[in-house]
Design a protein around this motif. Structure first.
Motif, mmCIF file in Angstrom:
data_model
loop_
_atom_site.group_PDB
_atom_site.id
_atom_site.type_symbol
_atom_site.label_atom_id
_atom_site.label_comp_id
_atom_site.label_asym_id
_atom_site.label_seq_id
_atom_site.Cartn_x
_atom_site.Cartn_y
_atom_site.Cartn_z
ATOM 1 N N ARG A 76 0.820 -1.204 0.000
ATOM 2 C CA ARG A 76 0.000 0.000 0.000
ATOM 3 C C ARG A 76 0.857 1.257 0.000
ATOM 4 N NH1 ARG A 76 -0.663 2.232 5.158
ATOM 5 N NH2 ARG A 76 -2.553 3.295 4.420
ATOM 6 N N ILE A 77 0.254 2.338 -0.563
ATOM 7 C CA ILE A 77 0.907 3.641 -0.586
ATOM 8 C C ILE A 77 0.699 4.308 0.764
ATOM 9 C CG2 ILE A 77 1.001 5.906 -1.703
ATOM 10 C CD1 ILE A 77 1.925 3.728 -3.539
ATOM 11 N N SER A 78 1.755 4.968 1.249
ATOM 12 C CA SER A 78 1.656 5.637 2.545
ATOM 13 C C SER A 78 2.313 7.013 2.457
ATOM 14 C CB SER A 78 2.323 4.796 3.639
ATOM 15 O OG SER A 78 3.697 4.587 3.345
ATOM 16 N N GLY A 79 2.261 7.738 3.573
ATOM 17 C CA GLY A 79 2.889 9.061 3.622
ATOM 18 C C GLY A 79 2.095 10.104 2.862
ATOM 19 N N ASP A 80 2.778 11.170 2.425
ATOM 20 C CA ASP A 80 2.089 12.274 1.756
ATOM 21 C C ASP A 80 1.670 11.942 0.329
ATOM 22 O OD1 ASP A 80 4.621 12.139 0.775
ATOM 23 O OD2 ASP A 80 5.093 14.256 1.017
ATOM 24 N N LEU A 81 2.031 10.729 -0.158
ATOM 25 C CA LEU A 81 1.607 10.299 -1.495
ATOM 26 C C LEU A 81 0.440 9.309 -1.437
ATOM 27 C CD1 LEU A 81 5.068 9.781 -3.255
ATOM 28 C CD2 LEU A 81 3.423 11.609 -3.672
ATOM 29 N N GLU A 82 -0.161 9.153 -0.284
ATOM 30 C CA GLU A 82 -1.176 8.106 -0.080
ATOM 31 C C GLU A 82 -2.317 8.196 -1.090
ATOM 32 O OE1 GLU A 82 -3.909 6.281 3.539
ATOM 33 O OE2 GLU A 82 -2.654 8.047 3.874
ATOM 34 N N ASN A 83 -2.769 9.400 -1.391
ATOM 35 C CA ASN A 83 -3.895 9.553 -2.321
ATOM 36 C C ASN A 83 -3.473 10.065 -3.691
ATOM 37 O OD1 ASN A 83 -5.822 8.845 -0.264
ATOM 38 N ND2 ASN A 83 -5.571 10.915 0.590
ATOM 39 N N ARG A 88 2.626 0.682 -10.557
ATOM 40 C CA ARG A 88 2.385 0.093 -11.877
ATOM 41 C C ARG A 88 3.199 -1.190 -11.953
ATOM 42 N NH1 ARG A 88 2.764 3.924 -16.908
ATOM 43 N NH2 ARG A 88 0.650 4.381 -16.162
ATOM 44 N N GLU A 89 2.520 -2.306 -12.069
ATOM 45 C CA GLU A 89 3.182 -3.616 -12.032
ATOM 46 C C GLU A 89 4.301 -3.711 -13.078
ATOM 47 O OE1 GLU A 89 2.759 -5.796 -9.811
ATOM 48 O OE2 GLU A 89 0.948 -5.046 -8.832
ATOM 49 N N PRO A 90 5.410 -4.339 -12.715
ATOM 50 C CA PRO A 90 5.568 -4.972 -11.404
ATOM 51 C C PRO A 90 6.110 -4.048 -10.307
ATOM 52 C CG PRO A 90 7.401 -5.571 -12.793
ATOM 53 C CD PRO A 90 6.508 -4.707 -13.632
ATOM 54 N N ALA A 91 6.883 -2.980 -10.678
ATOM 55 C CA ALA A 91 7.540 -2.253 -9.600
ATOM 56 C C ALA A 91 7.633 -0.741 -9.804
ATOM 57 C CB ALA A 91 8.952 -2.808 -9.381
ATOM 58 N N SER A 92 7.125 -0.185 -10.899
ATOM 59 C CA SER A 92 7.244 1.247 -11.147
ATOM 60 C C SER A 92 6.218 2.024 -10.307
ATOM 61 C CB SER A 92 7.045 1.564 -12.630
ATOM 62 O OG SER A 92 8.102 1.011 -13.394
ATOM 63 N N LEU A 93 6.591 3.265 -9.947
ATOM 64 C CA LEU A 93 5.742 4.111 -9.116
ATOM 65 C C LEU A 93 5.248 5.289 -9.950
ATOM 66 C CD1 LEU A 93 4.732 4.600 -6.131
ATOM 67 C CD2 LEU A 93 6.698 6.147 -5.911
ATOM 68 N N VAL A 94 3.926 5.507 -9.951
ATOM 69 C CA VAL A 94 3.312 6.602 -10.700
ATOM 70 C C VAL A 94 2.786 7.632 -9.699
ATOM 71 C CG1 VAL A 94 1.515 7.280 -12.327
ATOM 72 C CG2 VAL A 94 2.687 5.075 -12.601
ATOM 73 N N ILE A 95 3.245 8.885 -9.835
ATOM 74 C CA ILE A 95 2.804 9.979 -8.965
ATOM 75 C C ILE A 95 1.910 10.908 -9.773
ATOM 76 C CG2 ILE A 95 3.539 11.937 -7.558
ATOM 77 C CD1 ILE A 95 6.155 10.500 -7.048
ATOM 78 N N GLU A 96 0.708 11.139 -9.277
ATOM 79 C CA GLU A 96 -0.243 12.037 -9.933
ATOM 80 C C GLU A 96 -0.341 13.344 -9.159
ATOM 81 O OE1 GLU A 96 -3.760 9.700 -9.921
ATOM 82 O OE2 GLU A 96 -3.138 8.433 -11.617
ATOM 83 N N ASN A 97 -0.722 14.410 -9.880
ATOM 84 C CA ASN A 97 -0.877 15.734 -9.260
ATOM 85 C C ASN A 97 0.378 16.085 -8.453
ATOM 86 O OD1 ASN A 97 -2.191 18.132 -8.629
ATOM 87 N ND2 ASN A 97 -3.183 17.274 -6.820
#
Length: 302
Positions: A76-83, A88-97
């Motif tokens: 699960r996503i936590s911290g200030d990026l929670e929402n 993105r499978e398998p391991a990439s992280l996508v940050i919106e806004n």
């Protein structure tokens, strides 16, 4: 025979190396230094190049000012990026806004318990660029010909820190006046880092409407145009005005002295001075309606 034995040893070592290499988790990234503008979407690429374990543990950490904190942990996503983020499978992280606070170093960690080398990580440096807001500008309203003048421009929100440009009557003022025929005879210096535009001696041609632009990779913003008037300094008029003021002061002083000598300013003393009433002798006199004269109200002691 010796050559054949040596070749067999090399083949065995290569086979062992390849086997071990296959059983080692490996990561790679399509971009180690991504950037994005504020409020846009960005992907932090973490690609698992090789792995043997069917269920690896994937974690993301954000490192800012040397302090790590979890971004993705236990699924699960936590911290200030929670929402604002997702995996993105398998391991990439996508940050919106994306926010300016997202500018940091991110670490992708993959643990594969069934692999010979069971742990791998890679670092990604993310930069979120922020468009400048309207800069604060200070333009002199009126300057005499030949006098110095200083223009100020500042902006504190943009990231990376913006550079500054000045415009006169909507035409950009070059950093070096000698590069433009229109500004070749001007005596100014301009610092694009601080936004300060300084004229050593203002010319009549320097009058006009000025505005400043703050610009970085995310965009630019401008302040409102402000007019500077350049006027001729009337030296003869100033000298004449000073002479008139001195003459008036001299005449006033002479008049005061003349009046003083003739006695008009002496304070006249009154001949009749006010006398204080005599001290009471202790007897009060009261007029009655029946009597036309005074009588004693109370006795006194001799």
């Amino acid at each position: 025979m010796a050559t054949a034995s040596l070749l067999r040893r090399v083949l065995v070592l290569l086979t062992l190396f390849c086997v071990n290499d296959v059983r080692s988790v490996k990561l790679k990234s399509d971009e180690h230094t991504p950037w994005t503008n504020e409020f846009e979407t960005v992907e932090l690429s973490c690609v698992i190049e090789s792995i043997s374990s069917p269920s690896p543990r994937i974690e993301w950490k954000k490192i800012k000012e040397g302090n790590p904190s979890y971004v993705y942990f236990q699924g699960r996503i936590s911290g200030d990026l929670e929402n604002r983020a997702r995996l993105r499978e398998p391991a990439s992280l996508v940050i919106e806004n994306a926010s300016r606070t997202d500018t940091a170093q991110y670490r992708c960690e993959v643990t594969a318990p069934d692999d010979q080398r069971s742990f791998a990580e890679l670092l990604i440096d993310l930069v979120v660029r922020v468009k400048p807001v309207m800069p604060k500008c200070a333009v002199p309203t009126a300057v005499p010909v030949g006098k110095p003048a200083e223009f100020l421009c500042s902006e504190e929100e943009g990231f990376p820190r913006p550079k500054f440009q000045w415009f006169r009557n909507s035409e950009e003022i070059p950093i070096d006046p000698k590069t433009s025929p229109r500004f070749m005879n001007a005596s100014y210096t301009m610092d694009p880092e601080t936004g300060v535009l300084s004229f050593g001696a203002v010319r009549k041609e320097d009058g006009g409407e000025y505005f400043c632009r703050a610009k970085n990779e995310a965009g630019y913003s401008e302040c409102r145009a402000q007019k500077m008037e350049v006027y001729d300094l009337n030296v003869a008029g100033i000298v004449l005005g000073v002479v008139v003021v001195i003459t008036v002061l001299a005449l006033v002083t002479a008049g005061i002295c003349c009046a003083y000598r003739r006695g008009y300013l002496h304070s006249q003393q009154k001949d009749d001075k006010f006398k204080a009433p005599a001290k009471s002798d202790g007897v009060d006199y009261v007029r009655t309606e029946e009597e036309g004269d005074f009588r004693h109200k109370s006795s006194f002691i001799i």
